[in-house]
Design a protein around this motif. Sequence first.
Motif, short mmCIF file in Angstrom:
data_model
loop_
_atom_site.label_atom_id
_atom_site.label_comp_id
_atom_site.label_asym_id
_atom_site.label_seq_id
_atom_site.Cartn_x
_atom_site.Cartn_y
_atom_site.Cartn_z
N THR A 71 41.73 77.15 29.89
CA THR A 71 43.16 76.92 30.02
C THR A 71 43.88 77.17 28.70
O THR A 71 45.09 77.08 28.64
CB THR A 71 43.45 75.47 30.45
OG1 THR A 71 42.89 74.60 29.48
CG2 THR A 71 42.86 75.16 31.80
N ARG B 6 36.67 82.79 35.41
CA ARG B 6 37.39 81.53 35.32
C ARG B 6 37.00 80.58 36.45
O ARG B 6 36.79 79.39 36.24
CB ARG B 6 38.90 81.75 35.31
CG ARG B 6 39.58 80.56 34.66
CD ARG B 6 41.08 80.49 34.77
NE ARG B 6 41.77 81.74 34.89
CZ ARG B 6 42.45 82.30 33.90
NH1 ARG B 6 42.52 81.73 32.74
NH2 ARG B 6 43.08 83.43 34.10
N LEU B 7 36.89 81.14 37.65
CA LEU B 7 36.52 80.30 38.79
C LEU B 7 35.11 79.72 38.57
O LEU B 7 34.89 78.51 38.76
CB LEU B 7 36.56 81.09 40.09
CG LEU B 7 36.09 80.32 41.33
CD1 LEU B 7 36.99 79.13 41.59
CD2 LEU B 7 36.04 81.21 42.57
N ILE C 260 46.87 76.08 35.84
CA ILE C 260 45.79 75.15 36.17
C ILE C 260 46.11 73.78 35.57
O ILE C 260 45.97 72.75 36.23
CB ILE C 260 44.44 75.67 35.64
CG1 ILE C 260 43.99 76.86 36.47
CG2 ILE C 260 43.38 74.57 35.69
CD1 ILE C 260 42.70 77.49 36.00
N LEU D 270 35.24 77.08 35.90
CA LEU D 270 35.93 75.87 36.36
C LEU D 270 35.03 75.05 37.28
O LEU D 270 34.92 73.84 37.14
CB LEU D 270 37.21 76.27 37.10
CG LEU D 270 38.17 75.13 37.37
CD1 LEU D 270 39.17 75.01 36.24
CD2 LEU D 270 38.90 75.32 38.68
N LEU D 271 34.36 75.76 38.21
CA LEU D 271 33.50 75.03 39.14
C LEU D 271 32.29 74.44 38.43
O LEU D 271 31.91 73.29 38.69
CB LEU D 271 33.06 75.94 40.29
CG LEU D 271 34.17 76.23 41.31
CD1 LEU D 271 33.63 77.10 42.43
CD2 LEU D 271 34.73 74.93 41.89
N GLN E 23 39.23 86.61 36.61
CA GLN E 23 39.29 85.57 37.65
C GLN E 23 37.91 85.05 38.07
O GLN E 23 37.72 83.84 38.16
CB GLN E 23 40.10 86.04 38.86
CG GLN E 23 41.59 86.24 38.57
CD GLN E 23 42.27 85.01 37.99
OE1 GLN E 23 41.82 83.88 38.19
NE2 GLN E 23 43.35 85.20 37.26
N TRP F 40 46.08 78.93 42.49
CA TRP F 40 45.87 80.34 42.78
C TRP F 40 47.11 80.98 43.36
O TRP F 40 47.65 80.53 44.35
CB TRP F 40 44.71 80.52 43.77
CG TRP F 40 44.46 81.95 44.08
CD1 TRP F 40 45.06 82.69 45.04
CD2 TRP F 40 43.58 82.82 43.39
NE1 TRP F 40 44.60 83.98 45.00
CE2 TRP F 40 43.70 84.09 44.00
CE3 TRP F 40 42.70 82.66 42.31
CZ2 TRP F 40 42.97 85.19 43.55
CZ3 TRP F 40 41.97 83.76 41.89
CH2 TRP F 40 42.11 85.01 42.50
N TYR G 189 42.03 74.40 41.66
CA TYR G 189 41.93 75.85 41.53
C TYR G 189 42.67 76.55 42.67
O TYR G 189 43.42 77.50 42.46
CB TYR G 189 40.47 76.28 41.52
CG TYR G 189 40.32 77.75 41.22
CD1 TYR G 189 40.46 78.22 39.91
CD2 TYR G 189 40.09 78.67 42.22
CE1 TYR G 189 40.36 79.55 39.61
CE2 TYR G 189 40.00 80.01 41.94
CZ TYR G 189 40.12 80.45 40.63
OH TYR G 189 40.04 81.78 40.35
N GLY H 175 38.41 69.41 41.79
CA GLY H 175 38.34 70.63 40.99
C GLY H 175 38.71 71.84 41.82
O GLY H 175 39.51 72.70 41.41
N LEU H 176 38.15 71.90 43.02
CA LEU H 176 38.41 73.02 43.91
C LEU H 176 39.88 73.05 44.32
O LEU H 176 40.53 74.10 44.33
CB LEU H 176 37.51 72.89 45.15
CG LEU H 176 37.21 74.19 45.88
CD1 LEU H 176 36.51 75.16 44.97
CD2 LEU H 176 36.36 73.92 47.11
N THR I 52 45.01 83.13 38.68
CA THR I 52 45.49 81.88 38.11
C THR I 52 45.66 82.06 36.62
O THR I 52 45.14 83.00 36.03
CB THR I 52 44.47 80.74 38.29
OG1 THR I 52 43.27 81.14 37.66
CG2 THR I 52 44.24 80.40 39.72
#
Lengths: 350, 346
Positions: free
Chosen positions: A102, A253-254, A165, A257-258, A250, A156, A152, A148-149, A160
């Motif tokens: 972020t 990042r996903l 975020i 993040l997960l 992307q 989106w 995201y 978290g999901l 993102t």
Amino acid sequence: MSLLRHDHVTVRLTTLPVSARVRPRLVVVCVVLAALAFLLCCLGMTIGDVPLGLSDVVPAVLGGGDSATAYIVQELRLPRALTGLLAGLAFGASGAVFQTITRNPLASPDMIGINAGAATAVVAGIAFGFGDGLGTTTLGLLGGLLTGLLVYVLAWRRGTTGYRILLVGIGVYAMCTSLTDYLLSRAQITEAQASIGWMVGNLANRGWENVAPLFAAFVVLFPLVLGLSRWMSTLQLGDEIAAGLGTPVQPVRLSLLLAGAGLVAFATASAGPISFVALTAPQIAQRLARLSAPPVTASALGGAVLVLGSDILARVITPSGLPVGIVTGALGAPVLLWLLVRANRSGSGG
Amino acid sequence: MRPDPEGVALARRPPQQAARALGLLTAVGVLVLLCLLSIWLGSKEISFGDVWRVLLHNDGSADGVIIHSVRMPRTVLAVLVGAALGLAGTVMQALTRNPLADPGLLGVSAGAAFAIVSSITVLGVSSLYGYIWFAFAGALAATAVVYFLGTRGNAGANPVKLTLAGAAVTALLGSFTSAMVLSDPVALNRYRFWSAGSLAGVDSGQLLQVLPFLLVGMVLAIAGGPALNSLALGDDVAVALGRRLGPLRLRGALAITLLTGAAVAVAGPIVFLGLIVPHAVRFALGPDHRWLLPYSAVLAPCLLLAADILGRILARPGEIRAGVIVAFVGAPMFIYLVRRRKQLES
């Protein structure tokens, strides 16, 4: 002291391969933090109703010593120490991940609602009476991951951005906290007390059933984060530059993040949302290593040092043993305040 | 297009002055309507005619007592607390040039909460009369610490430092608050109801006690509009325009403290109101604080009142606390706003 005085490194875009310049220092920082974490782990196991020496603890961990000592260490203190160690590592690492993707030092998992989501799920469990033992762990896990999901997905919109975020996360955070407050106000007083005790973050009475899932998650997720972390330094430069340098922005990042949310969720499920570790540890590690972004491994180790050290401190100060989260908050905040006072212009994000 | 310091993309031309004034008037109308609704709807059903009659002339009947000593104070409280938090959020976002600023985020609510909880556990204070003063002291101390920490160093008051300082202070006070609450079941019991943010159970005497502080805070906030506009252009420009940054920030901090401290003491920490309302207004009107402030002062109470009414209708005969509803209405709206902001694309 002189180590921390130069908390600013000018990293110009044209000198991108900075690794040669900073790595030796980073290695030293990691080694020192790892040694410190190990030491605190051992030290923590000497404290308790039956005081033990380091010379008792170390053989007992390895399976030796007399049976009483072996029992105390292996069944009571080792799980606690390992929960603290792993939770600290997980919080620290995920803090580094979130702050990097972020591009904002504030965007720790606590800030964008992942801890709060886990807390809401657990408090709901306690308030409605289906959240004992393993239930707490499962609920915390589900709550954290779903949050978290959700962050995201809500952030989106043809991709993102870090800023979005963070903002969406703050929205989700507020929703979760208010729901928790509502559940607390509805619950019986004893249930409310149990909930608040958990919400603070606590290492007391942790057993192997707390360690096992956290360990499994850590073994899977941490290498994943490390593997992805080579992209993190380019993400730090902004999405367009990162994409220009060949980073699949992307997907990376996903995944980050997960993976980060997963680490936090498992750690929270085992130890409660120990405050401030994910926010502080990466900032400290970053400054110790004099980097422009938080380094993952050093942040993780820093998190472990923070959690283990705070837990020891809590038990030394008060006979009943304050929850570790209170100490990390109390300790972590002045550290951050101190960093702020000495901060330079290089702060990014906001 | 010049870069917008508030990060607000103006998709179209801002409405003209007349349109803005008309809009504000409409908002006031909606507020009045919501006030009437709030007085009308409650756990005891009273017909609208009776409400109207009793409202104008308190005849001492049961309905009169309910209207005048329960629903009126509650409604007035919602208006005051809403206006206070809306203004505090607006001033804060302008002062820190940080769209994420909110009394909750910059540690002010945490300071007030911490002081209130300490007064309960350490001194055994149990009445609102008692904790208001602690709330002010806590809010003021937290604001001072955050301000001091956020403005130290060569870069001056930069938004990141301020926000970080706020987060740090919030976390620190939060853990102390938890420690105290955990060790004292009585305090926990009081704390958990207060911390969910509720407008119920406040009488007119308590209202009068916080009123002066709220009014002074509101005047300070609204009078600061033009100064906040120049501040939005950057510290250097503000200085060039003849603003003195120190006093300007100090006045802003004082307004925030008064507004938040009083609001938190009477209604608990209602999150989100101070964050979302200025955002919404800025999105519609652009970043002119001479309009932002009054609009926020009117629309924030609208939102809070609507939330309070909704909470009473949804959970009849009980109620869901206004703070919970505000967060649940506010969060999706906020997320929607965040998603629409074009400048967040890059």
